[in-house]
Design an enzyme around this catalytic site. Sequence first.
Site, PDB file in Angstrom:
ATOM      1  N   GLY A   1       0.516  -1.173   0.051  1.00 34.16           N
ATOM      2  CA  GLY A   1      -0.239  -0.284  -0.362  1.00 34.16           C
ATOM      3  C   GLY A   1       0.874   1.095  -0.211  1.00 34.16           C
ATOM      4  NE  ARG A   2       5.485   2.015   3.717  1.00 28.93           N
ATOM      5  CZ  ARG A   2       7.245   1.667   3.946  1.00 28.93           C
ATOM      6  NH1 ARG A   2       8.126   1.267   2.568  1.00 28.93           N
ATOM      7  NH2 ARG A   2       7.453   1.107   4.953  1.00 28.93           N
ATOM      8  CG  HIS A   3      -1.274   3.402  -2.816  1.00 30.61           C
ATOM      9  ND1 HIS A   3      -2.849   2.902  -2.442  1.00 30.61           N
ATOM     10  CD2 HIS A   3      -0.694   2.417  -3.239  1.00 30.61           C
ATOM     11  CE1 HIS A   3      -2.850   1.597  -2.849  1.00 30.61           C
ATOM     12  NE2 HIS A   3      -1.423   0.853  -3.045  1.00 30.61           N
ATOM     13  CB  ALA A   4      -4.104   8.378  -0.254  1.00 31.97           C
TER      14      ALA A   4
END
Length: 139
Positions: free
Chosen positions: A52-55
Amino acid sequence: MKLEEQYKLIYFKDLGDERGNLVVIEGEGMDIPFDIKRVFYIYGSDTTVVRGRHANRKTEFLLVNVSGKSRVRIDNGRESAVVELNKPGMGLYLPPMIWKDMYDFSEDSVLLVLCSQHYDAEEYIRDYQTYLHEINGEA
Ligand code: TYD
């Protein structure tokens, strides 16, 4: 908006019988608020991996550990929470613009992700400072 008003834990019907379990997730406002346009699943991620490490600017998501477990850290730029996904009948609904990290994958983890949009790399924000600027309405 408060983080607890943004995400939802959703429990799905189990239509299981003596033959085994069967969980149904219907889109378009029935079990989850969106029309499902894309499905992906993540498995074989090591316990030390953080994904992930995202929006996402547009996509809504529903995450379900259909096997095993994982943790999801969610963050709206002001508050954060950790949700453990450990039941095939339990889903985490995320609206757009929530920063997310997925980690602590068990060896048997299969993380199913239902999405409201087709894949578009342009709607991903992969830099946390950029994310903070955007949710705070800064250029
Ligand atoms: P990535 O977004 O890093 O996965 P995660 O959210 O689990 O950390 O995706 C890995 C690669 O796969 C990246 O190059 C983008 C690509 N990808 C697609 O092409 N389509 C998709 O639907 C997804 C989720 C990823």
